[in-house]
Design a protein around this motif. Sequence first.
Motif, PDB file in Angstrom:
ATOM      1  N   GLU A 167       0.815  -1.220   0.000  1.00 43.31           N
ATOM      2  CA  GLU A 167       0.000   0.000   0.000  1.00 43.31           C
ATOM      3  C   GLU A 167       0.846   1.267   0.000  1.00 43.31           C
ATOM      4  OE1 GLU A 167      -3.646  -0.324   2.529  1.00 43.31           O
ATOM      5  OE2 GLU A 167      -2.515  -1.990   3.395  1.00 43.31           O
ATOM      6  N   ASN A 168       2.019   1.191  -0.607  1.00 46.25           N
ATOM      7  CA  ASN A 168       2.923   2.338  -0.655  1.00 46.25           C
ATOM      8  C   ASN A 168       3.728   2.244  -1.945  1.00 46.25           C
ATOM      9  OD1 ASN A 168       5.770   3.555  -0.151  1.00 46.25           O
ATOM     10  ND2 ASN A 168       4.501   4.470   1.446  1.00 46.25           N
ATOM     11  N   SER A 169       3.631   3.273  -2.797  1.00 43.02           N
ATOM     12  CA  SER A 169       4.253   3.209  -4.119  1.00 43.02           C
ATOM     13  C   SER A 169       5.773   3.145  -4.065  1.00 43.02           C
ATOM     14  CB  SER A 169       3.803   4.400  -4.974  1.00 43.02           C
ATOM     15  OG  SER A 169       4.150   5.624  -4.342  1.00 43.02           O
ATOM     16  N   ALA A 170       6.403   3.920  -3.148  1.00 50.10           N
ATOM     17  CA  ALA A 170       7.864   3.924  -3.067  1.00 50.10           C
ATOM     18  C   ALA A 170       8.387   2.560  -2.622  1.00 50.10           C
ATOM     19  CB  ALA A 170       8.331   5.010  -2.099  1.00 50.10           C
ATOM     20  N   GLU A 171       7.754   1.970  -1.612  1.00 48.96           N
ATOM     21  CA  GLU A 171       8.174   0.656  -1.141  1.00 48.96           C
ATOM     22  C   GLU A 171       7.919  -0.408  -2.202  1.00 48.96           C
ATOM     23  OE1 GLU A 171       6.295  -0.141   2.562  1.00 48.96           O
ATOM     24  OE2 GLU A 171       7.550   1.266   3.683  1.00 48.96           O
ATOM     25  N   THR A 172       6.834  -0.248  -2.941  1.00 45.65           N
ATOM     26  CA  THR A 172       6.532  -1.196  -4.015  1.00 45.65           C
ATOM     27  C   THR A 172       7.604  -1.158  -5.090  1.00 45.65           C
ATOM     28  OG1 THR A 172       4.136  -1.141  -3.655  1.00 45.65           O
ATOM     29  CG2 THR A 172       4.893  -1.755  -5.842  1.00 45.65           C
ATOM     30  N   GLU A 173       8.052   0.035  -5.456  1.00 49.34           N
ATOM     31  CA  GLU A 173       9.102   0.137  -6.474  1.00 49.34           C
ATOM     32  C   GLU A 173      10.413  -0.459  -5.969  1.00 49.34           C
ATOM     33  OE1 GLU A 173       9.601   3.769  -8.602  1.00 49.34           O
ATOM     34  OE2 GLU A 173       7.450   4.191  -8.683  1.00 49.34           O
ATOM     35  N   ASP A 174      10.701  -0.279  -4.686  1.00 43.04           N
ATOM     36  CA  ASP A 174      11.902  -0.903  -4.115  1.00 43.04           C
ATOM     37  C   ASP A 174      11.806  -2.425  -4.216  1.00 43.04           C
ATOM     38  OD1 ASP A 174      13.022   1.508  -3.465  1.00 43.04           O
ATOM     39  OD2 ASP A 174      12.366   1.485  -1.371  1.00 43.04           O
ATOM     40  N   ALA A 175      10.636  -2.955  -3.885  1.00 49.68           N
ATOM     41  CA  ALA A 175      10.433  -4.406  -3.954  1.00 49.68           C
ATOM     42  C   ALA A 175      10.556  -4.902  -5.393  1.00 49.68           C
ATOM     43  CB  ALA A 175       9.064  -4.768  -3.380  1.00 49.68           C
ATOM     44  N   MET A 176      10.064  -4.116  -6.332  1.00 48.82           N
ATOM     45  CA  MET A 176      10.165  -4.491  -7.749  1.00 48.82           C
ATOM     46  C   MET A 176      11.615  -4.565  -8.193  1.00 48.82           C
ATOM     47  SD  MET A 176       7.028  -2.144  -9.232  1.00 48.82           S
ATOM     48  CE  MET A 176       7.376  -2.477 -10.972  1.00 48.82           C
ATOM     49  N   GLN A 177      12.381  -3.549  -7.834  1.00 51.03           N
ATOM     50  CA  GLN A 177      13.797  -3.553  -8.217  1.00 51.03           C
ATOM     51  C   GLN A 177      14.521  -4.751  -7.628  1.00 51.03           C
ATOM     52  OE1 GLN A 177      15.905   0.200  -7.739  1.00 51.03           O
ATOM     53  NE2 GLN A 177      13.996   1.338  -7.982  1.00 51.03           N
ATOM     54  N   ASN A 178      14.271  -5.035  -6.361  1.00 51.61           N
ATOM     55  CA  ASN A 178      14.913  -6.176  -5.715  1.00 51.61           C
ATOM     56  C   ASN A 178      14.472  -7.490  -6.362  1.00 51.61           C
ATOM     57  OD1 ASN A 178      16.295  -4.566  -3.884  1.00 51.61           O
ATOM     58  ND2 ASN A 178      14.674  -4.677  -2.352  1.00 51.61           N
ATOM     59  N   THR A 179      13.215  -7.539  -6.772  1.00 57.08           N
ATOM     60  CA  THR A 179      12.703  -8.732  -7.438  1.00 57.08           C
ATOM     61  C   THR A 179      13.427  -8.977  -8.755  1.00 57.08           C
ATOM     62  OG1 THR A 179      10.505  -8.568  -6.445  1.00 57.08           O
ATOM     63  CG2 THR A 179      10.665  -9.758  -8.527  1.00 57.08           C
ATOM     64  N   TYR A 180      13.562  -7.931  -9.554  1.00 55.51           N
ATOM     65  CA  TYR A 180      14.229  -8.083 -10.848  1.00 55.51           C
ATOM     66  C   TYR A 180      15.705  -8.449 -10.686  1.00 55.51           C
ATOM     67  CZ  TYR A 180      10.112  -6.183 -13.214  1.00 55.51           C
ATOM     68  OH  TYR A 180       8.845  -5.985 -13.710  1.00 55.51           O
ATOM     69  N   LEU A 181      16.355  -7.823  -9.725  1.00 58.88           N
ATOM     70  CA  LEU A 181      17.767  -8.139  -9.490  1.00 58.88           C
ATOM     71  C   LEU A 181      17.919  -9.580  -9.030  1.00 58.88           C
ATOM     72  CD1 LEU A 181      18.858  -4.838  -7.715  1.00 58.88           C
ATOM     73  CD2 LEU A 181      19.652  -5.639  -9.949  1.00 58.88           C
ATOM     74  N   ASN A 182      17.038 -10.003  -8.148  1.00 56.37           N
ATOM     75  CA  ASN A 182      17.059 -11.386  -7.670  1.00 56.37           C
ATOM     76  C   ASN A 182      16.828 -12.348  -8.824  1.00 56.37           C
ATOM     77  OD1 ASN A 182      16.297 -13.918  -6.405  1.00 56.37           O
ATOM     78  ND2 ASN A 182      15.974 -12.776  -4.520  1.00 56.37           N
ATOM     79  N   ALA A 183      15.853 -12.033  -9.660  1.00 56.90           N
ATOM     80  CA  ALA A 183      15.540 -12.895 -10.798  1.00 56.90           C
ATOM     81  C   ALA A 183      16.709 -12.961 -11.774  1.00 56.90           C
ATOM     82  CB  ALA A 183      14.290 -12.384 -11.515  1.00 56.90           C
ATOM     83  N   TYR A 184      17.341 -11.828 -12.014  1.00 53.54           N
ATOM     84  CA  TYR A 184      18.462 -11.792 -12.956  1.00 53.54           C
ATOM     85  C   TYR A 184      19.625 -12.652 -12.456  1.00 53.54           C
ATOM     86  CZ  TYR A 184      22.183  -9.976 -15.917  1.00 53.54           C
ATOM     87  OH  TYR A 184      23.233  -9.868 -16.815  1.00 53.54           O
ATOM     88  N   HIS A 185      19.946 -12.504 -11.185  1.00 54.81           N
ATOM     89  CA  HIS A 185      21.081 -13.230 -10.628  1.00 54.81           C
ATOM     90  C   HIS A 185      20.823 -14.731 -10.525  1.00 54.81           C
ATOM     91  CE1 HIS A 185      23.426  -9.712  -9.938  1.00 54.81           C
ATOM     92  NE2 HIS A 185      22.593  -9.182  -9.055  1.00 54.81           N
ATOM     93  N   HIS A 186      19.567 -15.128 -10.509  1.00 55.64           N
ATOM     94  CA  HIS A 186      19.231 -16.545 -10.388  1.00 55.64           C
ATOM     95  C   HIS A 186      18.581 -17.091 -11.658  1.00 55.64           C
ATOM     96  CE1 HIS A 186      19.553 -15.194  -6.164  1.00 55.64           C
ATOM     97  NE2 HIS A 186      20.007 -16.412  -5.946  1.00 55.64           N
ATOM     98  N   LEU A 187      18.729 -16.363 -12.748  1.00 54.82           N
ATOM     99  CA  LEU A 187      18.063 -16.750 -13.991  1.00 54.82           C
ATOM    100  C   LEU A 187      18.511 -18.128 -14.469  1.00 54.82           C
ATOM    101  CD1 LEU A 187      15.954 -15.535 -15.856  1.00 54.82           C
ATOM    102  CD2 LEU A 187      17.810 -14.620 -17.265  1.00 54.82           C
ATOM    103  N   SER A 188      19.771 -18.438 -14.278  1.00 52.59           N
ATOM    104  CA  SER A 188      20.279 -19.740 -14.721  1.00 52.59           C
ATOM    105  C   SER A 188      19.667 -20.888 -13.926  1.00 52.59           C
ATOM    106  CB  SER A 188      21.805 -19.785 -14.595  1.00 52.59           C
ATOM    107  OG  SER A 188      22.202 -19.620 -13.253  1.00 52.59           O
ATOM    108  N   GLN A 189      19.074 -20.570 -12.770  1.00 53.47           N
ATOM    109  CA  GLN A 189      18.462 -21.599 -11.927  1.00 53.47           C
ATOM    110  C   GLN A 189      16.987 -21.812 -12.240  1.00 53.47           C
ATOM    111  OE1 GLN A 189      19.268 -20.666  -7.786  1.00 53.47           O
ATOM    112  NE2 GLN A 189      21.350 -19.983  -8.276  1.00 53.47           N
ATOM    113  N   PHE A 190      16.446 -20.970 -13.140  1.00 49.88           N
ATOM    114  CA  PHE A 190      15.047 -21.118 -13.521  1.00 49.88           C
ATOM    115  C   PHE A 190      14.897 -22.397 -14.339  1.00 49.88           C
ATOM    116  CE2 PHE A 190      11.653 -19.917 -16.706  1.00 49.88           C
ATOM    117  CZ  PHE A 190      10.603 -20.189 -15.850  1.00 49.88           C
ATOM    118  N   GLU A 191      14.123 -23.333 -13.827  1.00 48.48           N
ATOM    119  CA  GLU A 191      14.050 -24.661 -14.427  1.00 48.48           C
ATOM    120  C   GLU A 191      12.787 -24.893 -15.263  1.00 48.48           C
ATOM    121  OE1 GLU A 191      14.422 -27.266 -11.106  1.00 48.48           O
ATOM    122  OE2 GLU A 191      16.578 -26.852 -10.834  1.00 48.48           O
ATOM    123  N   HIS A 192      11.957 -23.880 -15.428  1.00 51.13           N
ATOM    124  CA  HIS A 192      10.761 -23.960 -16.270  1.00 51.13           C
ATOM    125  C   HIS A 192       9.730 -24.958 -15.755  1.00 51.13           C
ATOM    126  CE1 HIS A 192      12.696 -21.512 -19.428  1.00 51.13           C
ATOM    127  NE2 HIS A 192      13.781 -22.190 -19.125  1.00 51.13           N
TER     128      HIS A 192
END
Length: 214
Positions: free
Chosen positions: A49-74
Motif C-alpha cells: 500500500e505504498n508506491s515507493a516501497e513497491t518500487e523498491d520491492a520491484m527492483q529487488n525482485t528483478y535483481l534477484n531474478a536476474y542473478h538466479h536466472l540460470s536456476q530457472f528450471e521452467h
Amino acid sequence: MTTQQEEIVNHITNEELIRLILAGDKAMFGVLIRRYNQRLYRIGMSILENSAETEDAMQNTYLNAYHHLSQFEHRASWETWLTRIMLNQCYELKRKNKSALTHLPAPDKFIDMNTPARDLANKELSQVLERAIGVLPDKYRLVFVLREVEEMSVRETAEVLEIGESNVKVRLNRAKAMLREHLNDYMKDHVYHFHLTRCDRIVQAVFQQLEDEE
C-alpha cells in the motif's frame, strides 16, 4: 532501438528472451522488466500500500531474478516464478515496516496522474477504487488483485500463493462481497496504473545496479 525492432522484440517469447539473456544479451532483460512492471506494481501495492516501497520491492525482485536466472528450471511459468519472488520481497519488506503500515491508503499512494480537466472524473474514480481495495483484509485484497485485475487463473493464483484452488475461490468471493458491485466494470482501467515514466525508472535503476556490480 527502432520502432520496428521493438515490435519484433515484443513478439519474442519469455523463454527465448531468457535464452538470449543467458547467452550474454543483457539488454533483453529490459524487455522482461517492461512486460511485468504493471503486474508487479499491482501486486506490490496490494500488499504494501505504498508506491515507493513497491518500487523498491520491484527492483529487488528483478535483481534477484536476474542473478538466479540460470536456476530457472521452467517447472513453473516465468510469470509464476517472478511473482513468487515479488511476493517474498513484499512480505519481507512488510515485516520490516509493519509498524508503518495502515489500512487506509495515504494520499501519496494514489495515482499521480497529470491529466486535463476532462479526465478529472477518472482520476477521482481511481482514488475511490484504490480506497475500496485498500480496506480489504490482506489475504482477500491480494487474491482480488491477482484474479480480477491481473486476470490470473485460479490455478495460477493458487500456485503462486501456495494455497488450494477452493481457498482462492472463497477468498475472491469474500473480497467481491466487500466491494461495491459497480466498481468491477472499472477495475482494470483505473487501479494501480503503472505509468511509462515509472516503467523507464525501474528499468534504469535495475540496470544501474547491475552495472555497479560489474
